[in-house]
Design a protein around this motif. Sequence first.
Motif, PDB file in Angstrom:
ATOM      1  N   ARG A  64      -9.070 -34.023  17.687  1.00 53.54           N
ATOM      2  CA  ARG A  64      -9.196 -35.277  16.948  1.00 53.54           C
ATOM      3  C   ARG A  64     -10.425 -35.240  16.043  1.00 53.54           C
ATOM      4  O   ARG A  64     -11.374 -34.490  16.306  1.00 53.54           O
ATOM      5  N   GLN A  65     -10.364 -36.041  14.998  1.00 53.47           N
ATOM      6  CA  GLN A  65     -11.489 -36.134  14.073  1.00 53.47           C
ATOM      7  C   GLN A  65     -11.678 -37.577  13.658  1.00 53.47           C
ATOM      8  O   GLN A  65     -10.770 -38.187  13.081  1.00 53.47           O
ATOM      9  N   ARG A  68     -14.340 -32.243  13.881  1.00 52.69           N
ATOM     10  CA  ARG A  68     -13.152 -32.244  14.727  1.00 52.69           C
ATOM     11  C   ARG A  68     -13.534 -31.792  16.130  1.00 52.69           C
ATOM     12  O   ARG A  68     -14.328 -30.852  16.300  1.00 52.69           O
TER      13      ARG A  68
END
Length: 124
Positions: free
Chosen positions: A38-39, A45
């Motif tokens: 996820r970022q 990230r």
Amino acid sequence: QVQLVESGGGLVQAGGSLRLSCVASGLPFSRYAMGWFRQAPGKEREFVAAISWHGGDEYLPDSVKGRFTISRDNGKNTVYLQMNDLKFEDTAVYYCAADKGGIATGWENRYDYWGQGTQVTVSS
């Protein structure tokens, strides 16, 4: 052509749940380890979860362990990320990725293919 297509993102209140899916095509899915990353805006990230090619090994960082689970259905070429007890800080674009090495890993550079991402927004 390899494609990884994520779905299931959306807006949810803190404490709620979402289930992300990632459907793969164009590769021998059952031979690949799969991961979720996820970022968040303005951040790098980060690794969220990984599962080995056979599904017997899972790896999640402490930040999500106990709240998130990863699973896969090799018959459907799909990997899932079940997210429970969501927190505001879980807000991010979530990406799935495929690693031909087959072993569950959090090393981003090990992954060969990436999806386009799905947005998860948690309201506080």
